[in-house]
Write an enzyme that holds these catalytic residues in place. Structure first.
Site, PDB file in Angstrom:
ATOM      1  N   CYS A   7      -0.197   7.973  -3.494  1.00 21.97           N
ATOM      2  CA  CYS A   7      -1.240   6.985  -3.205  1.00 21.97           C
ATOM      3  C   CYS A   7      -2.597   7.649  -3.435  1.00 21.97           C
ATOM      4  CB  CYS A   7      -1.095   6.405  -1.796  1.00 21.97           C
ATOM      5  SG  CYS A   7      -1.290   7.600  -0.455  1.00 21.97           S
ATOM      6  N   ASN A  10      -3.098  10.230   0.310  1.00 19.94           N
ATOM      7  CA  ASN A  10      -1.889  10.889   0.846  1.00 19.94           C
ATOM      8  C   ASN A  10      -1.938  11.026   2.373  1.00 19.94           C
ATOM      9  OD1 ASN A  10      -0.128  14.081   0.518  1.00 19.94           O
ATOM     10  ND2 ASN A  10       0.743  12.055   0.652  1.00 19.94           N
ATOM     11  N   CYS A  12      -2.005   7.636   4.320  1.00 25.46           N
ATOM     12  CA  CYS A  12      -1.536   6.353   4.872  1.00 25.46           C
ATOM     13  C   CYS A  12      -0.218   5.890   4.252  1.00 25.46           C
ATOM     14  CB  CYS A  12      -2.597   5.268   4.681  1.00 25.46           C
ATOM     15  SG  CYS A  12      -4.157   5.605   5.535  1.00 25.46           S
ATOM     16  N   ARG A  13      -0.251   5.499   2.969  1.00 22.02           N
ATOM     17  CA  ARG A  13       0.919   4.858   2.362  1.00 22.02           C
ATOM     18  C   ARG A  13       1.990   5.838   1.898  1.00 22.02           C
ATOM     19  NH1 ARG A  13      -2.594   1.680  -1.894  1.00 22.02           N
ATOM     20  NH2 ARG A  13      -3.758   3.620  -1.603  1.00 22.02           N
ATOM     21  N   SER A  14       1.615   6.830   1.089  1.00 23.63           N
ATOM     22  CA  SER A  14       2.666   7.706   0.531  1.00 23.63           C
ATOM     23  C   SER A  14       3.350   8.564   1.592  1.00 23.63           C
ATOM     24  CB  SER A  14       2.147   8.543  -0.645  1.00 23.63           C
ATOM     25  OG  SER A  14       1.075   9.357  -0.282  1.00 23.63           O
ATOM     26  N   ASP A 123      -3.803  -1.070   0.268  1.00 26.92           N
ATOM     27  CA  ASP A 123      -4.405   0.071   0.969  1.00 26.92           C
ATOM     28  C   ASP A 123      -4.793  -0.376   2.379  1.00 26.92           C
ATOM     29  OD1 ASP A 123      -5.985   2.092   1.938  1.00 26.92           O
ATOM     30  OD2 ASP A 123      -7.158   2.314   0.106  1.00 26.92           O
TER      31      ASP A 123
HETATM   32  P1  4NP Z   1      -3.856   6.071   1.301  1.00 29.68           P
HETATM   33  O1  4NP Z   1      -5.086   5.418   2.072  1.00 29.68           O
HETATM   34  O2  4NP Z   1      -4.240   6.135  -0.159  1.00 29.68           O
HETATM   35  O3  4NP Z   1      -2.745   5.102   1.526  1.00 29.68           O
HETATM   36  O4  4NP Z   1      -3.607   7.432   1.916  1.00 29.68           O
HETATM   37  C1  4NP Z   1      -6.399   5.905   1.966  1.00 29.68           C
HETATM   38  C2  4NP Z   1      -6.779   7.008   2.709  1.00 29.68           C
HETATM   39  C3  4NP Z   1      -8.076   7.471   2.627  1.00 29.68           C
HETATM   40  C4  4NP Z   1      -8.971   6.846   1.795  1.00 29.68           C
HETATM   41  C5  4NP Z   1      -8.565   5.753   1.042  1.00 29.68           C
HETATM   42  C6  4NP Z   1      -7.278   5.290   1.136  1.00 29.68           C
HETATM   43  N1  4NP Z   1     -10.308   7.308   1.716  1.00 29.68           N
HETATM   44  O5  4NP Z   1     -11.107   6.661   1.028  1.00 29.68           O
HETATM   45  O6  4NP Z   1     -10.639   8.341   2.310  1.00 29.68           O
END
Ligand code: 4NP
Length: 153
Positions: A7, A10, A12-14, A123
């Site tokens: 993602c 790294n 939240c989702r992955s 997201d």
């Molecule tokens: P992820 O979510 O891609 O599912 O881990 C996010 C985590 C952090 C950010 C964006 C999405 N960020 O902008 O810091």
């Protein structure tokens, strides 16, 4: 089978995708190596987001052994399949992978459920806890499908 979940951050989702697929593969006695990474570097070294840790724990999965890392060029060698949570992640990896045998390993995660529809795992970072539960359910359904496609039944 060596599978990488990817993602943006790294956190939240992955990490959920890694935790869920590891858990299910282990339950089925499959000796799979599952890991996750982000296309971005902002959160390298951090634990998963507390909201991801919470939703995983509610479904009986502990993801607190994970630490965020950024995807590296040799991931395209080391893994058999690389799943992107959204189209931005897919595009980013397409730019990194310059050999066709590497590009062939990359697929949108929800393509296993909805082939050709380019559906994304949303997201959840800026939303509430319900977004994390929605992510969990989508990713879990996709992992079940991965086990049917690539595991043994
Ligand atoms: P992820 O979510 O891609 O599912 O881990 C996010 C985590 C952090 C950010 C964006 C999405 N960020 O902008 O810091």
């Amino acid at each position: 089978m060596r599978i990488l979940m990817v993602c943006l951050g790294n956190i939240c989702r992955s990490p959920l995708a890694e935790g869920i697929l590891k858990h299910k593969a282990r339950q089925q006695g499959l000796d799979w190596f599952v890991d996750s990474a982000g296309t971005g570097a902002w959160h390298v070294g951090e634990l998963p987001d507390p909201r991801s840790i919470d939703v995983a724990r509610r479904f009986g999965i502990d993801i607190t052994d994970q630490r965020a890392r950024q995807i590296r060029p040799d991931d395209f060698e080391r893994f058999d399949l690389i799943f992107a949570m959204d189209r931005q992640n897919l595009r980013h990896m397409g730019q990194m992978a310059n050999r066709s045998e590497h590009r062939q390993k990359i697929r949108l995660l929800l393509d296993v459920l909805y082939p050709g529809q380019e559906q994304e795992v949303p997201d959840p970072y800026y939303g509430g806890p319900e977004g994390f539960e929605q992510v969990f359910r989508l990713v879990e359904a996709a992992c079940d499908r991965i086990l049917v496609e690539y595991g043994r039944f």
